[in-house]
Design an enzyme around this catalytic site. Structure first.
Site, PDB file in Angstrom:
ATOM      1  N   ASN A 173      32.282  17.945  69.794  1.00  0.00           N
ATOM      2  CA  ASN A 173      31.761  19.237  69.345  1.00  0.00           C
ATOM      3  C   ASN A 173      32.915  19.990  68.718  1.00  0.00           C
ATOM      4  OD1 ASN A 173      29.349  18.556  70.492  1.00  0.00           O
ATOM      5  ND2 ASN A 173      29.280  20.251  71.957  1.00  0.00           N
ATOM      6  N   GLU A 209      28.124  18.350  67.613  1.00  0.00           N
ATOM      7  CA  GLU A 209      27.844  19.748  67.247  1.00  0.00           C
ATOM      8  C   GLU A 209      28.881  20.208  66.242  1.00  0.00           C
ATOM      9  OE1 GLU A 209      27.701  22.765  70.333  1.00  0.00           O
ATOM     10  OE2 GLU A 209      26.480  21.456  71.593  1.00  0.00           O
ATOM     11  N   TYR A 248      34.069  23.353  65.972  1.00  0.00           N
ATOM     12  CA  TYR A 248      33.681  24.546  65.219  1.00  0.00           C
ATOM     13  C   TYR A 248      34.800  25.187  64.402  1.00  0.00           C
ATOM     14  CZ  TYR A 248      29.302  24.594  67.854  1.00  0.00           C
ATOM     15  OH  TYR A 248      28.086  24.262  68.377  1.00  0.00           O
ATOM     16  N   HIS A 271      23.206  20.184  79.795  1.00  0.00           N
ATOM     17  CA  HIS A 271      23.851  21.149  78.902  1.00  0.00           C
ATOM     18  C   HIS A 271      23.933  22.487  79.654  1.00  0.00           C
ATOM     19  CE1 HIS A 271      24.655  22.132  74.442  1.00  0.00           C
ATOM     20  NE2 HIS A 271      24.869  23.279  75.085  1.00  0.00           N
ATOM     21  N   GLU A 325      30.251  19.583  76.906  1.00  0.00           N
ATOM     22  CA  GLU A 325      31.395  20.495  76.995  1.00  0.00           C
ATOM     23  C   GLU A 325      31.809  20.876  78.418  1.00  0.00           C
ATOM     24  OE1 GLU A 325      30.644  23.849  74.459  1.00  0.00           O
ATOM     25  OE2 GLU A 325      30.723  22.636  72.653  1.00  0.00           O
ATOM     26  N   ARG A 369      19.508  15.714  68.482  1.00  0.00           N
ATOM     27  CA  ARG A 369      20.181  15.823  69.785  1.00  0.00           C
ATOM     28  C   ARG A 369      19.611  17.017  70.530  1.00  0.00           C
ATOM     29  NH1 ARG A 369      25.517  18.683  71.417  1.00  0.00           N
ATOM     30  NH2 ARG A 369      25.524  18.132  73.616  1.00  0.00           N
TER      31      ARG A 369
HETATM   32  C1  PNW Z   1      28.860  25.364  72.126  1.00  0.00           C
HETATM   33  N1  PNW Z   1      34.287  28.914  72.856  1.00  0.00           N
HETATM   34  O1  PNW Z   1      29.451  26.298  72.945  1.00  0.00           O
HETATM   35  C2  PNW Z   1      27.622  24.942  72.920  1.00  0.00           C
HETATM   36  O2  PNW Z   1      27.550  23.569  73.156  1.00  0.00           O
HETATM   37  C3  PNW Z   1      26.348  25.496  72.410  1.00  0.00           C
HETATM   38  O3  PNW Z   1      25.406  25.522  73.459  1.00  0.00           O
HETATM   39  C4  PNW Z   1      26.581  26.846  71.766  1.00  0.00           C
HETATM   40  O4  PNW Z   1      25.418  27.510  71.433  1.00  0.00           O
HETATM   41  C5  PNW Z   1      27.452  26.605  70.554  1.00  0.00           C
HETATM   42  O5  PNW Z   1      28.647  25.947  70.896  1.00  0.00           O
HETATM   43  C6  PNW Z   1      27.799  27.878  69.789  1.00  0.00           C
HETATM   44  O6  PNW Z   1      28.514  28.754  70.608  1.00  0.00           O
HETATM   45  C7  PNW Z   1      30.667  26.899  72.830  1.00  0.00           C
HETATM   46  O7  PNW Z   1      34.336  30.071  73.317  1.00  0.00           O
HETATM   47  C8  PNW Z   1      30.754  28.186  73.311  1.00  0.00           C
HETATM   48  O8  PNW Z   1      35.324  28.356  72.374  1.00  0.00           O
HETATM   49  C9  PNW Z   1      31.947  28.846  73.324  1.00  0.00           C
HETATM   50  C10 PNW Z   1      33.081  28.212  72.847  1.00  0.00           C
HETATM   51  C11 PNW Z   1      33.010  26.910  72.357  1.00  0.00           C
HETATM   52  C12 PNW Z   1      31.792  26.258  72.360  1.00  0.00           C
END
Ligand code: PNW
Length: 477
Positions: free
Chosen positions: A307, A378, A309, A121, A167, A75
């Site tokens: 996405n 992601e 995390y 993006h 996002e 991707r």
């Molecule tokens: C994503 N938050 O961003 C993006 O899609 C990527 O480009 C980035 O590098 C990756 O996650 C890691 O940060 C985020 O603050 C950035 O919650 C910030 C947040 C969530 C996603």
């Protein structure tokens, strides 16, 4: 052991401005991130994507690396301003940009790697921002995005997997409320003299949805029959748990947090309307869909792009929310009432690994949207202090290794035991790269990039774990 379906695809993800560099090469125009990073104080280490991983000049090397790691799919995102340097529907198209990405897709396919293209993006053409306010413009922006999307559908027929926007929450909230991302607008006058956090993020979110809907309609009307592929938007959001599970107000706030982050976009796409909780708090500040707009947006996902995390504990707030509140009148905290911690600290202040949260959010979203096909577009982690370690130690990225092991297994459980229809997973990221406002200090790569020595790439321990991990989980055909 839990298992994943036999047609499951996995790979790595990146984004143009974070890895490509070569910002002036072959006629590329500036994006809002080129301008934003030039302003003092916007990026932690004062850096920019000017060179980054130099991936624009190293496509063969990146493809060889993907192949070595066993990646079935990749991707990546296109730089809009390489294809249409000024961005607009009456502006010239840059053949050199098209040729570059066309060859890149061909080379990936020749290496047995399936391309997943993200059209945008975050690197919106700077000219459109100057010309008419960029994402703030409800009429112009969706039309220009549709035109750009059409150029891409026509130019890259070998790609069958399309993502409109990455996002929209980050573009809207971080770009127009907090002011931490380009173009940096906010009501916080210490950060920027212009912007209105009470209204602009909601307008931008709306316009992104409509622009997405326009591109999807264009694809379905004029390309899908011949291309035979699929298209969707990618949404980000955390899993949530109530701070005090015995307090119904915290239980409700935990769901409301997801509604404000994810369902803001997911509900209009799957249900045709913004969540009631958002309308209740934001009133007229949240735009209303015209009939035409609703028709464009409702039903506009061929799959759910997720996405993901991290997770948070959520505590309700009493009283009236502030005009700039975007969370849903609540607080997020890494600790619950008992003092349990959600996960260990990482280099990213917003990220603590919590694999059970991944499973729970997959189930939550599947229920809300009637078990859509999901691609996890992601997932990944930074590691506290990683950038300060000597190379040999840094390459033994135990925390990231464990993160992938736990998250991928949690996903397999959701698939096998909870009926979640998950079909793909992309690790963020293939390479250490330009981590936006954090610059290069925060590393998300499964491969280390030596920025001081010709951008050489070194696979970390985590990079080599994904192939055997997925081989053990994906059912044999
Ligand atoms: C994503 N938050 O961003 C993006 O899609 C990527 O480009 C980035 O590098 C990756 O996650 C890691 O940060 C985020 O603050 C950035 O919650 C910030 C947040 C969530 C996603």
């Amino acid at each position: 052991m839990a298992a994943l379906p036999s047609d499951f695809v996995w790979g790595f993800a990146t984004a143009s401005y974070q890895i490509e560099g070569a910002v002036d090469k072959d006629g590329r125009g500036p994006s809002v991130w080129d301008t934003f990073t030039k302003k003092p104080g916007k990026v932690a280490d004062g850096s920019s994507g000017e060179t980054a991983c130099d991936s624009y000049n190293r496509t063969a090397e990146d493809i060889a690396l993907l192949k070595d790691l066993g990646s079935q799919a990749y991707r990546f995102s296109l730089s809009w301003t390489r294809i249409i340097p000024k961005g607009g529907r009456n502006d010239p198209v840059n053949q050199a940009g098209i040729d570059h990405y066309s060859k890149f897709c061909d080379d990936l396919i020749a290496a047995g790697i399936t391309p997943f293209i993200t059209l945008s993006h975050w690197d919106v053409p700077d000219e459109l921002d100057k010309r008419y306010g960029g994402l703030l413009n409800r009429e112009e922006f969706p039309l220009d995005f549709e035109n750009y999307a059409r150029v891409c559908f026509k130019s890259f027929p070998q790609c069958k997997n399309w993502i409109t926007f990455n996002e929209p929450w980050c573009s809207s909230i971080l770009g127009y409320s907090v002011g931490q991302f380009a173009p940096g607008r906010t009501s916080n006058r210490d950060r920027n003299p212009v912007g209105d956090s009470s209204t602009e993020p909601w307008i931008v979110g709306h316009n992104l949805l409509v622009a997405h809907g326009r591109a999807v309609k264009a694809y379905r009307d004029d390309f899908k029959a011949t291309n035979g592929g699929e298209i969707a938007i990618v949404l980000n959001g955390d899993a949530t748990y109530p701070w005090d599970p015995t307090d119904p107000r915290d239980v409700e706030a935990a769901d409301r947090k997801i509604e404000f982050a994810i369902c803001w976009f997911g509900d209009p796409i799957y249900h045709g309307e913004y969540p009631a909780s958002m309308r209740k708090q934001l009133g007229d500040r949240l735009p209303t869909f015209t009939d035409e707009e609703r028709a464009l947006v409702h039903g506009s996902n061929d799959f759910y792009g997720m996405n993901h995390y991290t997770a948070d504990y959520v505590k309700h707030k009493d009283g009236e929310p502030a005009p700039e509140d975007f969370l849903g009148n609540l607080e997020t905290t890494p600790y619950n009432k008992n003092g349990d911690v959600i996960g260990v600290e990482t280099q990213s202040p917003w990220l603590r690994p919590c694999a059970p949260g991944f499973r729970d959010l997959l189930v939550w979203l599947s229920k809300r949207y009637n078990y859509p096909k999901i691609y996890v577009t992601e997932s990944g982690t930074s590691i506290k202090g990683e950038n300060d370690l000597p190379l040999e130690e840094l390459l033994q990225d135990e925390v990231r290794f464990q993160y992938y092991d736990d998250y991928v297994k949690a996903m397999a459980v959701a698939s096998q035991l909870n009926g979640v229809n998950v079909r793909g997973y992309f690790a963020w990221s293939l390479l250490d790269n330009f981590e936006w406002a954090e610059g290069y200090e925060t590393r998300f790569g499964v491969c280390y990039v030596d920025y001081n020595n010709g951008q050489k790439r070194y696979p970390k321990k985590s990079a080599k774990h994904l192939k055997p991990l997925f081989d053990s989980l994906i059912k044999k055909k």
